[in-house]
Design a protein around this motif. Structure first.
Motif, PDB file in Angstrom:
ATOM      1  N   THR A   1       2.734  49.808-119.685  1.00 54.09           N
ATOM      2  CA  THR A   1       3.488  51.040-119.952  1.00 54.09           C
ATOM      3  C   THR A   1       4.972  50.773-120.147  1.00 54.09           C
ATOM      4  O   THR A   1       5.795  51.672-120.136  1.00 54.09           O
ATOM      5  CB  THR A   1       3.329  52.024-118.776  1.00 54.09           C
ATOM      6  N   ASN A   2       5.332  49.525-120.310  1.00 57.12           N
ATOM      7  CA  ASN A   2       6.728  49.155-120.421  1.00 57.12           C
ATOM      8  C   ASN A   2       6.952  48.244-121.618  1.00 57.12           C
ATOM      9  O   ASN A   2       7.197  47.037-121.447  1.00 57.12           O
ATOM     10  CB  ASN A   2       7.081  48.349-119.154  1.00 57.12           C
ATOM     11  N   PRO A   3       6.863  48.789-122.827  1.00 60.13           N
ATOM     12  CA  PRO A   3       6.881  47.915-124.004  1.00 60.13           C
ATOM     13  C   PRO A   3       8.137  47.042-124.100  1.00 60.13           C
ATOM     14  O   PRO A   3       8.056  45.899-124.546  1.00 60.13           O
ATOM     15  CB  PRO A   3       6.823  48.872-125.197  1.00 60.13           C
ATOM     16  N   GLN A   4       9.253  47.590-123.643  1.00 58.32           N
ATOM     17  CA  GLN A   4      10.481  46.813-123.768  1.00 58.32           C
ATOM     18  C   GLN A   4      10.430  45.572-122.863  1.00 58.32           C
ATOM     19  O   GLN A   4      10.786  44.473-123.278  1.00 58.32           O
ATOM     20  CB  GLN A   4      11.683  47.667-123.393  1.00 58.32           C
ATOM     21  N   LEU A   5       9.980  45.769-121.632  1.00 56.94           N
ATOM     22  CA  LEU A   5       9.866  44.648-120.698  1.00 56.94           C
ATOM     23  C   LEU A   5       8.893  43.610-121.234  1.00 56.94           C
ATOM     24  O   LEU A   5       9.162  42.407-121.210  1.00 56.94           O
ATOM     25  CB  LEU A   5       9.389  45.159-119.339  1.00 56.94           C
ATOM     26  N   PHE A   6       7.760  44.066-121.735  1.00 55.69           N
ATOM     27  CA  PHE A   6       6.757  43.155-122.257  1.00 55.69           C
ATOM     28  C   PHE A   6       7.324  42.344-123.405  1.00 55.69           C
ATOM     29  O   PHE A   6       7.138  41.133-123.484  1.00 55.69           O
ATOM     30  CB  PHE A   6       5.512  43.927-122.696  1.00 55.69           C
ATOM     31  N   PHE A   7       8.055  43.022-124.283  1.00 58.79           N
ATOM     32  CA  PHE A   7       8.659  42.324-125.405  1.00 58.79           C
ATOM     33  C   PHE A   7       9.619  41.246-124.905  1.00 58.79           C
ATOM     34  O   PHE A   7       9.620  40.109-125.384  1.00 58.79           O
ATOM     35  CB  PHE A   7       9.409  43.303-126.306  1.00 58.79           C
ATOM     36  N   HIS A   8      10.455  41.586-123.902  1.00 59.11           N
ATOM     37  CA  HIS A   8      11.412  40.613-123.389  1.00 59.11           C
ATOM     38  C   HIS A   8      10.735  39.414-122.754  1.00 59.11           C
ATOM     39  O   HIS A   8      11.213  38.282-122.862  1.00 59.11           O
ATOM     40  CB  HIS A   8      12.387  41.269-122.415  1.00 59.11           C
ATOM     41  N   LEU A   9       9.604  39.649-122.113  1.00 55.73           N
ATOM     42  CA  LEU A   9       8.876  38.525-121.525  1.00 55.73           C
ATOM     43  C   LEU A   9       8.293  37.629-122.621  1.00 55.73           C
ATOM     44  O   LEU A   9       8.371  36.399-122.536  1.00 55.73           O
ATOM     45  CB  LEU A   9       7.756  39.026-120.609  1.00 55.73           C
ATOM     46  N   GLN A  10       7.748  38.246-123.659  1.00 61.46           N
ATOM     47  CA  GLN A  10       7.201  37.461-124.767  1.00 61.46           C
ATOM     48  C   GLN A  10       8.318  36.675-125.432  1.00 61.46           C
ATOM     49  O   GLN A  10       8.173  35.518-125.819  1.00 61.46           O
ATOM     50  CB  GLN A  10       6.553  38.378-125.817  1.00 61.46           C
ATOM     51  N   GLN A  11       9.453  37.351-125.557  1.00 58.39           N
ATOM     52  CA  GLN A  11      10.614  36.712-126.168  1.00 58.39           C
ATOM     53  C   GLN A  11      11.009  35.482-125.347  1.00 58.39           C
ATOM     54  O   GLN A  11      11.294  34.409-125.899  1.00 58.39           O
ATOM     55  CB  GLN A  11      11.761  37.722-126.213  1.00 58.39           C
TER      56      GLN A  11
END
Lengths: 662, 242
Positions: free
Chosen positions: B110-120
């Motif tokens: 439910t936290n797309p921004q956090l997920f993106f930062h982790l993938q990044q």
């Protein structure tokens, strides 16, 4: 360094191999392998919509469901947690996933997990079910069955936060009717939810949302909520000041629901002002809270002039304007802001003036060409509100190419709701008090309106007729002729006889504007052997609806204000049935309970019997023999002042004409 | 007397002084400070809150035993959270993701921004370790879809992928992504998300208190000359300027 193309080519094939291998391992008989595979799948799909879709297509959901069922049979907690978590993730914000999970039959198994002795398993099950209930596709929960209500109560009474959250999600999803709301109230759910308002942040949010669902449009539920506990309402008000923006928003939404449902609560100026300021501040939130805040703001202001005034004083128009100017507005946010502006400007001229002075109109017209239909619809609704400003219409602020051209284009939008909204805006804009209405006609707007008046959808026909009627308002002769030629007499007569009464009424209103004004305009109803006039006569004979009678009688009244030929034609229509032995419809109208209808009928008689016209006395004789004169005599003391006044005019005319008898 | 006591008393005194303008000597000030009552329990709670939010498990446990102050969250959950934070800080992002998902699968869903930062961050680590082929594959498989799903990530995505274009990554314009500070930023983001999901405040109270002190002193400066605390770490009272 290998070339990118080859690296990627080998990447996708190795990826495909890895995923099919994963699918095999999920079906393994070995628990260890299965557990590791489930965990791997879960970690791949969480947060990753693309992977969810990918694995969905590989048939992962039935496989995981199967694993869940097997693990249940053998009470293996680890496997239960991982498979439930995987299913929950498939269902999270992903409708295709929800459908797959439901189709696989896992729902019942997930529910069974709620009574498993291991807390982690209960948590996993509750979480997944909650994900499912956040989707419209979730199965409808039948609150009216006692067993189900008990189960729901047990969920709400749980110590486990995730489980109480599930209970709330079920209410939010499935509680729709008044009967269901009542059942929930009677089962003591309100009290339980009120106590959860003092719980953890997620319990507070869940409780606020479920309370709003139960209270919505149900004054009894609203009263029950407020009276059951002394602190109930004040708890919600306190939560509107909570640290968490989502909690503040949900609290505001709950208060708005209570206000709108039960006019005796939350009416003081303090709370109204607070709500306006809170929502304006929440608009600044960059995430979903900010998006939803604009919709809440619209529901606060809807139909409420006092709140619109407060919002205006709080500079709401300027603030919304600032938001519109930001780049990359997400479609939902754009839609929300436009709808909020529409509500703000729906009644107050001060708001509309401010709107127009800030040049917000340009930003709204940009939205007319947005790729998302909801945004286009919202822009039209906004234009419709703002164009209620007679001052601005007269100043020709809307009859400009940059507005009319995109708006007319929307009349052939693929989405019906856009067309209807565009028709609403067009209908206002064409009442521009200029007789030529040239910009609109030049853009081909007329052709489109006429086309839509022949649509299969009655709502479109109705709205198109509204537009045509307004276009016809105070139009000059050239304009009237153009409209009539485009519409054609046969088409207009068939609209007068439309299957839908509300369409018939609009068509008659259009004819009324057509024959209004200059005497020359009356000729249109006689076109093509008088089919329009005949159609009007037929409808008036057959209708039981006052609105249709009113419009029709005013048309006849306008025609009767013409020359002898016109007056005789009206007489013919009035007395057509009398010759066949049926009662004249005008008698029915004169006896109607609706004062507007009586007024319209009298006007027709007045115009028919103006003493100075040559055929007046012979017409009075005919009216007398049809018992119309005697009917009018009985209306000397009509309770409606307008009617009474017209009756005395008519009777005065009969006397002046004189026919020897009284 | 502990620095902490001094700071808190100072703050309370300033708030009381806010209405009149005059000069207050150090003696007068210290006399007033003595009269301000602060409860020890409140102080202990502030300390515990700081230790818990920052994730100092052992210190929190010891403080609990020695002061008898109960933490407002279960210390066991701190251990899990700290494991995640540590994994990110060491560059083991995949491990961190697995741990977060074990803790609460909803957080990343439910936290797309956090997920993106982790993938990044994962991509950055692959590049840092010179695994170019894997990095390319990862960027294609995992990051590109994030950009498609959500337009607002595109700019950051482009910056990250730009790293792949440079031979000498440490000298390129987006080189700051390779800095340790980037890892710390991501770690902090994950920490905050976990705290929020556990219904705990993600910021400790102590910094807010100190900010309030600085603000209050600035306000009072307009109305009086009094002994200021200029160095928060020593909480030393400076003589008023006359």
């Amino acid at each position: 360094m290998p070339t990118p193309a080859s690296a990627l080519a080998s990447a996708s094939s190795s990826h495909r191999r890895a995923s099919s291998d994963l699918m095999v391992r999920i079906g393994s008989a070995d628990s260890e392998i299965k557990l590791r595979a489930l965990r791997e799948l879960k970690n791949q799909i969480i947060g990753n919509r693309t992977k969810k879709l990918f694995f969905l297509k590989l048939g992962a959901v039935p496989a995981v469901s199967c694993a869940l069922a097997q693990a249940q049979a053998q009470a293996q907690a680890d496997l239960l947690v991982q498979s439930a978590a995987a299913l929950g993730s498939f269902a999270c914000g992903f409708d295709a996933g929800v459908r797959a999970v439901l189709d696989s039959g896992a729902f019942a198994n997930l529910v069974a997990l709620l009574s498993f002795p291991d807390d982690k398993v209960v948590d996993a099950g509750a979480r997944s079910l909650r994900m499912i209930y956040q989707s419209k596709l979730a199965p409808k929960y039948d609150f009216l069955q006692e067993k189900n209500m008990e189960f729901l109560l047990s969920l709400l009474n749980s110590e486990n936060e995730t489980v109480t959250g599930l209970g709330a999600s079920i209410i939010i999803h499935s509680c729709e009717t008044v009967v269901e709301q009542k059942a929930l109230c009677n089962a003591g759910v309100l009290k339980k939810l009120t106590s959860l308002l003092e719980g953890s942040p997620s319990q507070k949010d869940a409780s606020l949302e479920s309370l709003a669902t139960i209270i919505k449009k149900n004054p009894e539920a609203a009263s029950k909520f407020v009276s059951e506990s002394r602190r109930a309402l004040s708890s919600v008000i306190d939560l509107s000041k909570d640290r968490n923006p989502r909690t503040r928003l949900l609290a505001c939404m709950c208060l708005i629901v209570i206000r709108n449902t039960s006019p005796c609560h939350l009416q003081d100026i303090g709370i109204k002002t607070k709500l306006v300021y809170l929502l304006l501040e929440l608009l600044d939130d960059p995430g979903q809270v900010g998006e939803e805040a604009s919709f809440a703001f619209s529901s606060l202001l809807a139909q409420k002039e006092d709140l619109q005034k407060l919002a205006f004083e709080a500079n709401a128009i300027d603030k919304l304007h600032n938001h519109l100017q930001k780049h990359l507005l997400q479609p939902r946010r754009y839609q929300g802001i436009l709808l909020a502006l529409a509500e703000l400007c729906s009644k107050l001229e001060s708001c509309r003036s401010r709107f127009l002075s800030l040049e917000v109109l340009n930003l709204v017209t940009d939205a007319l060409t947005h790729e998302v239909a909801d945004v286009r619809t919202a822009a039209c609704i906004c234009l419709r509100s703002v164009s209620r400003s007679i001052k601005s219409l007269s100043a020709g602020r809307f009859m400009k190419e940059m507005i009319v051209i995109p708006l007319v284009r929307l009349l052939h939008d693929p989405s019906t709701s856009v067309q209807v909204a565009a028709l609403g805006a067009v209908s206002n804009i064409v009442v521009d008090f200029t007789t030529a209405k040239s910009t609109f006609l030049q853009c081909g707007g007329l052709k489109l309106l006429v086309q839509l008046s022949k649509s299969m959808d009655p709502i479109l026909r109705f709205n198109a007729l509204c537009g045509l009627r307004n276009l016809m308002f105070l139009a000059d002769n050239t304009c009237k002729e153009r409209i009539f030629l485009e519409l054609t007499a046969p088409s207009l007569s068939s609209l007068i006889c439309d299957p839908e009464p509300f369409v018939q009424e609009r068509a008659l209103a259009l004819v009324r504007n057509l024959v209004d004004g200059c005497l020359d305009s009356i000729k249109y109803v006689f076109a093509e052997d008088g089919i329009i006039l005949d159609a009007i006569g037929r409808q008036l004979q057959n209708t039981s609806k006052a609105e249709i009678g009113i419009q029709g009688m005013y048309v006849l009244s306008n025609i009767a204000s013409g020359n002898e030929f016109h007056k005789e034609a009206v007489m013919h229509q009035l007395l057509l049935q009398v010759n066949n032995g049926t009662q004249a419809f005008i008698l029915k109208f004169l006896q109607s309970n609706d004062s507007q209808l009586r007024t319209a009928a009298i006007w027709t008689i007045i115009n028919l019997t103006i003493p100075s016209s040559p055929g007046a006395s012979s017409r009075v004789v005919k009216l007398r023999s049809a018992s119309i004169v005697s009917q009018i005599k009985t209306m000397v003391n009509d309770p409606c002042v307008d009617v009474k006044f017209r009756v005395s005019t008519a009777l005065g005319q009969f006397m002046t004409i004189g026919d020897g008898s009284t | 007397m502990s620095l902490f006591w001094i700071v808190i008393r100072h703050l309370a005194e300033i708030e009381a002084m806010a209405t009149s303008k005059k000069v207050i000597t150090k003696e007068e000030w210290e006399k007033k400070l003595k009269d301000v009552k602060i409860r020890k329990e409140d102080m202990n709670k502030l300390v515990m809150n700081f230790l818990v939010t920052e994730g100092y498990v052992d210190a929190a446990e010891k403080f609990r035993l020695e002061s008898g102050t109960e933490p407002d969250i279960d210390l066991a959950t701190i251990t899990d959270r700290m494991a995640v934070k540590k994994a990110v800080q060491s560059g083991n992002v995949e491990d961190a993701i697995e741990k977060v998902n074990d803790l609460n699968p909803e957080i990343l869903d439910t936290n797309p921004q956090l997920f993106f930062h982790l993938q990044q961050q994962r991509l950055i680590e692959l590049i840092r370790n010179g695994k170019v082929e894997e990095a390319l594959e990862f960027a294609q498989e995992e990051l590109a879809p994030r950009g498609e799903e959500n337009q607002s990530f595109l700019e950051e995505l482009e910056k990250t992928v730009a790293l792949l274009a440079f031979e000498d990554v440490s000298n390129c314009p987006v080189g700051e992504l390779l800095d340790i500070s980037q890892r710390l930023k991501t770690a902090s983001e994950v920490n905050a998300a976990i705290l929020t999901s556990q219904s705990h405040e993600k910021d400790p109270k102590l910094p807010s208190l100190l900010k309030m002190l600085i603000w209050a002193q600035n306000q009072l400066d307009e109305k009086a000359a009094y002994p200021r605390i200029n160095d928060l770490s020593t909480a030393k009272l400076e003589d008023p300027a006359v």
